[in-house]
Motif scaffolding. Structure first.
Motif, mmCIF file in Angstrom:
data_model
loop_
_atom_site.group_PDB
_atom_site.id
_atom_site.type_symbol
_atom_site.label_atom_id
_atom_site.label_comp_id
_atom_site.label_asym_id
_atom_site.label_seq_id
_atom_site.Cartn_x
_atom_site.Cartn_y
_atom_site.Cartn_z
ATOM 1 N N LEU A 1 30.144 53.079 49.096
ATOM 2 C CA LEU A 1 29.716 53.007 47.691
ATOM 3 C C LEU A 1 30.723 52.211 46.862
ATOM 4 C CD1 LEU A 1 27.718 53.836 45.512
ATOM 5 C CD2 LEU A 1 29.017 55.962 45.243
ATOM 6 N N ALA A 2 32.002 52.471 47.060
ATOM 7 C CA ALA A 2 33.038 51.751 46.311
ATOM 8 C C ALA A 2 32.995 50.258 46.623
ATOM 9 C CB ALA A 2 34.418 52.318 46.635
ATOM 10 N N GLU A 3 32.853 49.902 47.901
ATOM 11 C CA GLU A 3 32.794 48.489 48.275
ATOM 12 C C GLU A 3 31.578 47.809 47.664
ATOM 13 O OE1 GLU A 3 33.075 48.412 52.534
ATOM 14 O OE2 GLU A 3 35.221 48.881 52.501
ATOM 15 N N SER A 4 30.454 48.528 47.620
ATOM 16 C CA SER A 4 29.237 47.993 47.014
ATOM 17 C C SER A 4 29.457 47.710 45.523
ATOM 18 C CB SER A 4 28.081 48.979 47.207
ATOM 19 O OG SER A 4 26.959 48.570 46.484
ATOM 20 N N GLN A 5 30.106 48.641 44.840
ATOM 21 C CA GLN A 5 30.376 48.466 43.413
ATOM 22 C C GLN A 5 31.356 47.316 43.171
ATOM 23 O OE1 GLN A 5 28.761 49.991 40.870
ATOM 24 N NE2 GLN A 5 27.501 50.729 42.553
ATOM 25 N N ILE A 6 32.360 47.203 44.014
ATOM 26 C CA ILE A 6 33.320 46.099 43.898
ATOM 27 C C ILE A 6 32.605 44.763 44.065
ATOM 28 C CG2 ILE A 6 35.268 44.964 45.065
ATOM 29 C CD1 ILE A 6 36.348 47.847 45.585
ATOM 30 N N ASP A 7 31.707 44.676 45.059
ATOM 31 C CA ASP A 7 30.959 43.430 45.280
ATOM 32 C C ASP A 7 30.111 43.067 44.068
ATOM 33 O OD1 ASP A 7 32.072 43.168 47.785
ATOM 34 O OD2 ASP A 7 30.314 43.953 48.857
ATOM 35 N N LYS A 8 29.476 44.062 43.445
ATOM 36 C CA LYS A 8 28.660 43.809 42.257
ATOM 37 C C LYS A 8 29.512 43.306 41.101
ATOM 38 C CE LYS A 8 25.053 47.179 43.281
ATOM 39 N NZ LYS A 8 24.455 48.467 42.911
ATOM 40 N N ILE A 9 30.675 43.905 40.917
ATOM 41 C CA ILE A 9 31.567 43.494 39.830
ATOM 42 C C ILE A 9 32.068 42.073 40.072
ATOM 43 C CG2 ILE A 9 33.835 43.914 38.767
ATOM 44 C CD1 ILE A 9 33.245 46.956 39.262
ATOM 45 N N LEU A 10 32.472 41.777 41.313
ATOM 46 C CA LEU A 10 32.960 40.434 41.625
ATOM 47 C C LEU A 10 31.866 39.391 41.438
ATOM 48 C CD1 LEU A 10 35.167 41.128 44.768
ATOM 49 C CD2 LEU A 10 35.933 40.647 42.439
ATOM 50 N N ALA A 11 30.638 39.754 41.821
ATOM 51 C CA ALA A 11 29.513 38.820 41.645
ATOM 52 C C ALA A 11 29.251 38.582 40.167
ATOM 53 C CB ALA A 11 28.276 39.366 42.329
ATOM 54 N N ALA A 12 29.257 39.641 39.364
ATOM 55 C CA ALA A 12 28.950 39.503 37.938
ATOM 56 C C ALA A 12 30.052 38.800 37.166
ATOM 57 C CB ALA A 12 28.691 40.896 37.332
ATOM 58 N N GLU A 13 31.280 39.156 37.444
ATOM 59 C CA GLU A 13 32.409 38.640 36.665
ATOM 60 C C GLU A 13 32.918 37.289 37.141
ATOM 61 O OE1 GLU A 13 33.687 39.983 33.882
ATOM 62 O OE2 GLU A 13 32.147 41.529 33.997
ATOM 63 N N PHE A 14 32.862 37.050 38.467
ATOM 64 C CA PHE A 14 33.478 35.842 39.004
ATOM 65 C C PHE A 14 32.516 34.965 39.800
ATOM 66 C CE2 PHE A 14 36.767 39.142 38.719
ATOM 67 C CZ PHE A 14 37.660 38.517 37.874
ATOM 68 N N GLY A 15 31.266 35.392 39.892
ATOM 69 C CA GLY A 15 30.290 34.614 40.645
ATOM 70 C C GLY A 15 30.538 34.642 42.140
ATOM 71 N N LEU A 16 31.267 35.635 42.598
ATOM 72 C CA LEU A 16 31.546 35.746 44.038
ATOM 73 C C LEU A 16 30.514 36.621 44.704
ATOM 74 C CD1 LEU A 16 35.400 36.407 43.877
ATOM 75 C CD2 LEU A 16 34.250 34.242 44.322
ATOM 76 N N GLU A 17 30.098 36.216 45.878
ATOM 77 C CA GLU A 17 29.149 37.011 46.678
ATOM 78 C C GLU A 17 29.925 37.780 47.735
ATOM 79 O OE1 GLU A 17 25.898 37.340 46.057
ATOM 80 O OE2 GLU A 17 26.240 36.076 44.304
ATOM 81 N N GLY A 18 29.547 39.066 47.916
ATOM 82 C CA GLY A 18 30.211 39.950 48.879
ATOM 83 C C GLY A 18 29.962 39.521 50.261
#
Length: 132
Positions: A115-132
């Motif tokens: 769950l934490a990794e999923s949330q981190i991926d969403k934040i990185l995608a939204a804030e920095f345009g990075l895909e998990g």
């Protein structure tokens, strides 16, 4: 149950004359000397009674961990066998009964990590345009 497990393991390995450190009545120094000298290649040790024991990383490669304590106990036992920068690897075997509290706790930790990794991926995608 822990003492019964230790007794069972020691009995199964009797031909190897294991050193056993699993109670206050154990002759800890003598058992460790047997193991460190190579008289026996098997050391059965409880995390509870292993406090303050150092130098096992020079002679041990395999740790069988039967959880009778916390995650910190496990980490401490691994630290007895492995030091940062050490060239030789170790093998850790966790013994865990299916359906036990230890198994359930490990499952919950795995779910929380996912769950934490999923949330981190969403934040990185939204804030920095990075895909998990």
């Amino acid at each position: 149950r822990w003492r019964e497990s230790i007794s069972h393991l020691a009995l199964k390995l009797a031909d190897h004359r294991p050193a056993v450190v699993a109670s206050e009545s154990s002759d800890v120094a003598w058992q460790l000397a047997r193991f460190r000298s190579g008289e026996t290649k098997v050391l059965i040790i409880s995390a509870r009674y292993g406090e303050g024991i150092d130098g096992l990383q020079d002679v041990a490669r395999v740790l069988v961990f039967c959880s009778n304590g916390s995650a910190n106990d496990r980490k401490q036992m691994i630290g007895r066998l492995y030091r940062h920068g050490q060239q030789r690897g170790i093998v850790v075997v966790d013994v865990e009964a299916e359906g036990s509290m230890d198994a359930r706790q490990r499952q919950l930790i795995d779910e929380q990590t996912d769950l934490a990794e999923s949330q981190i991926d969403k934040i990185l995608a939204a804030e920095f345009g990075l895909e998990g």
